[in-house]
Design an enzyme around this catalytic site. Sequence first.
Site, PDB file in Angstrom:
ATOM      1  N   ARG A 248      45.380 -29.302  -2.902  1.00  0.00           N
ATOM      2  CA  ARG A 248      44.188 -29.812  -2.231  1.00  0.00           C
ATOM      3  C   ARG A 248      43.685 -28.712  -1.292  1.00  0.00           C
ATOM      4  O   ARG A 248      44.479 -27.972  -0.706  1.00  0.00           O
ATOM      5  CB  ARG A 248      44.490 -31.087  -1.430  1.00  0.00           C
ATOM      6  CG  ARG A 248      44.699 -32.332  -2.295  1.00  0.00           C
ATOM      7  CD  ARG A 248      43.406 -32.755  -2.980  1.00  0.00           C
ATOM      8  NE  ARG A 248      43.550 -33.977  -3.782  1.00  0.00           N
ATOM      9  CZ  ARG A 248      43.819 -34.012  -5.063  1.00  0.00           C
ATOM     10  NH1 ARG A 248      44.037 -32.868  -5.722  1.00  0.00           N
ATOM     11  NH2 ARG A 248      43.896 -35.157  -5.714  1.00  0.00           N
TER      12      ARG A 248
ATOM     13  N   ASP B 289      41.741 -23.189  -6.938  1.00  0.00           N
ATOM     14  CA  ASP B 289      41.101 -24.211  -7.763  1.00  0.00           C
ATOM     15  C   ASP B 289      40.502 -25.305  -6.886  1.00  0.00           C
ATOM     16  O   ASP B 289      39.772 -26.161  -7.374  1.00  0.00           O
ATOM     17  CB  ASP B 289      42.134 -24.822  -8.719  1.00  0.00           C
ATOM     18  CG  ASP B 289      41.511 -25.754  -9.746  1.00  0.00           C
ATOM     19  OD1 ASP B 289      40.569 -25.323 -10.437  1.00  0.00           O
ATOM     20  OD2 ASP B 289      41.962 -26.908  -9.850  1.00  0.00           O
TER      21      ASP B 289
ATOM     22  N   GLU C  70      33.975 -29.427  -1.421  1.00  0.00           N
ATOM     23  CA  GLU C  70      33.660 -29.298  -2.847  1.00  0.00           C
ATOM     24  C   GLU C  70      32.459 -30.154  -3.208  1.00  0.00           C
ATOM     25  O   GLU C  70      32.352 -31.292  -2.734  1.00  0.00           O
ATOM     26  CB  GLU C  70      34.870 -29.716  -3.698  1.00  0.00           C
ATOM     27  CG  GLU C  70      36.070 -28.792  -3.524  1.00  0.00           C
ATOM     28  CD  GLU C  70      37.260 -29.212  -4.387  1.00  0.00           C
ATOM     29  OE1 GLU C  70      37.136 -30.168  -5.178  1.00  0.00           O
ATOM     30  OE2 GLU C  70      38.322 -28.577  -4.262  1.00  0.00           O
TER      31      GLU C  70
ATOM     32  N   HIS D  59      38.074 -26.679  -9.571  1.00  0.00           N
ATOM     33  CA  HIS D  59      38.915 -27.884  -9.512  1.00  0.00           C
ATOM     34  C   HIS D  59      39.094 -28.526 -10.901  1.00  0.00           C
ATOM     35  O   HIS D  59      38.902 -29.732 -11.063  1.00  0.00           O
ATOM     36  CB  HIS D  59      38.327 -28.909  -8.524  1.00  0.00           C
ATOM     37  CG  HIS D  59      39.359 -29.881  -8.007  1.00  0.00           C
ATOM     38  ND1 HIS D  59      39.247 -30.510  -6.783  1.00  0.00           N
ATOM     39  CD2 HIS D  59      40.530 -30.336  -8.546  1.00  0.00           C
ATOM     40  CE1 HIS D  59      40.293 -31.310  -6.596  1.00  0.00           C
ATOM     41  NE2 HIS D  59      41.081 -31.206  -7.641  1.00  0.00           N
TER      42      HIS D  59
ATOM     43  N   SER E 168      41.970 -27.430 -12.882  1.00  0.00           N
ATOM     44  CA  SER E 168      43.281 -26.989 -13.372  1.00  0.00           C
ATOM     45  C   SER E 168      44.046 -28.108 -14.076  1.00  0.00           C
ATOM     46  O   SER E 168      44.877 -27.852 -14.949  1.00  0.00           O
ATOM     47  CB  SER E 168      44.122 -26.422 -12.222  1.00  0.00           C
ATOM     48  OG  SER E 168      44.381 -27.415 -11.240  1.00  0.00           O
TER      49      SER E 168
END
Length: 333
Positions: A248, A272, A277, A296, A298
Amino acid sequence: MSIFLLSFDDKRLTQAQVAEIKEHVPSGLDFVHTDDKNAIKEMASEIEVIAGEVRPKGLLDMPNLKWAQQWGAGANWLMRYPELVKRPFTLTNVAGIHAIPISEHILGMLLHFGRNFANAVAAQKEHTWANIKRPTDSYEHIPFAFSTKNLFELADKTMLVIGVGAIGERTAKLAKAFDMHVIGIRHNPDKASPYVDQMVSSAQLLDVLPLADFVVLTAPLTKATRHMIGEQAFAAMKASAFLSNIGRGELVDETYLLPALQNETIAGAALDVFEQEPLPQDSPFWALDNLFITSHYSGANPRYNERALTILLDNMARYGQQQPLRNVVDKEL
């Protein structure tokens, strides 16, 4: 009659998958498949079980909820809804289904830096052969020429995996396949892993950071882990070290990450996830050559629903037989 709600739209799962869920609904529950917020609100008092898209605000309207099966792993949203922490329902997740794609994503990120792939991709777009510089050569006039100093091998390096759960352990397994030394940090360091050479607790983070060539964050976001990588952590890391975060964004304090990359306090990072975001277009992170960004994804893979469904069906059988559920989230963390 109490309701088993599958909270997905008609496109998320195949008809066969929905039919399989319906077939295994525990006795005494009516099956409802809808993602319509208004419809869900109308039946909220009758919902005993919800599976799929678990919306916190919707859960607040379900006084008789006993079990919520979310379709993701992270449950840090509970930090914003303390009233739900106190509710007596059981929350389960699909932790473990991301281990294969995320661990491969992490190793791909490291290979991206180790083999200087960014330079190769940029050269290909310009139809340019990227020459390797030798000590006696002068390639200043040739775009994309690079030195072997821009390359490194994974073998014999040390990886620090912070959060040795399913994802962290498989990452460690892949690291060992690349002949790396692996140090792991987990809540209970007495629980060993065959792929971790040294297991320590989070209290020893600053002691082991100076040993790591690669610092990999696979920990969940909790009150204790928020900003665990900050000013002290960056100061403890090697100047040649790389940070990878697929957990996170809030695990890393970006106030200190940005200057650490700009000033080359660390060699680079592969992220990632970010605190905000999508990452704003005007973010200074976009312009950093020593930062590799993925958006984000992965954990994304073509078998996601298949693997999540396996956990749901297992838990449905357990729920019907009044057995302990799998992947229960500790809502107090």
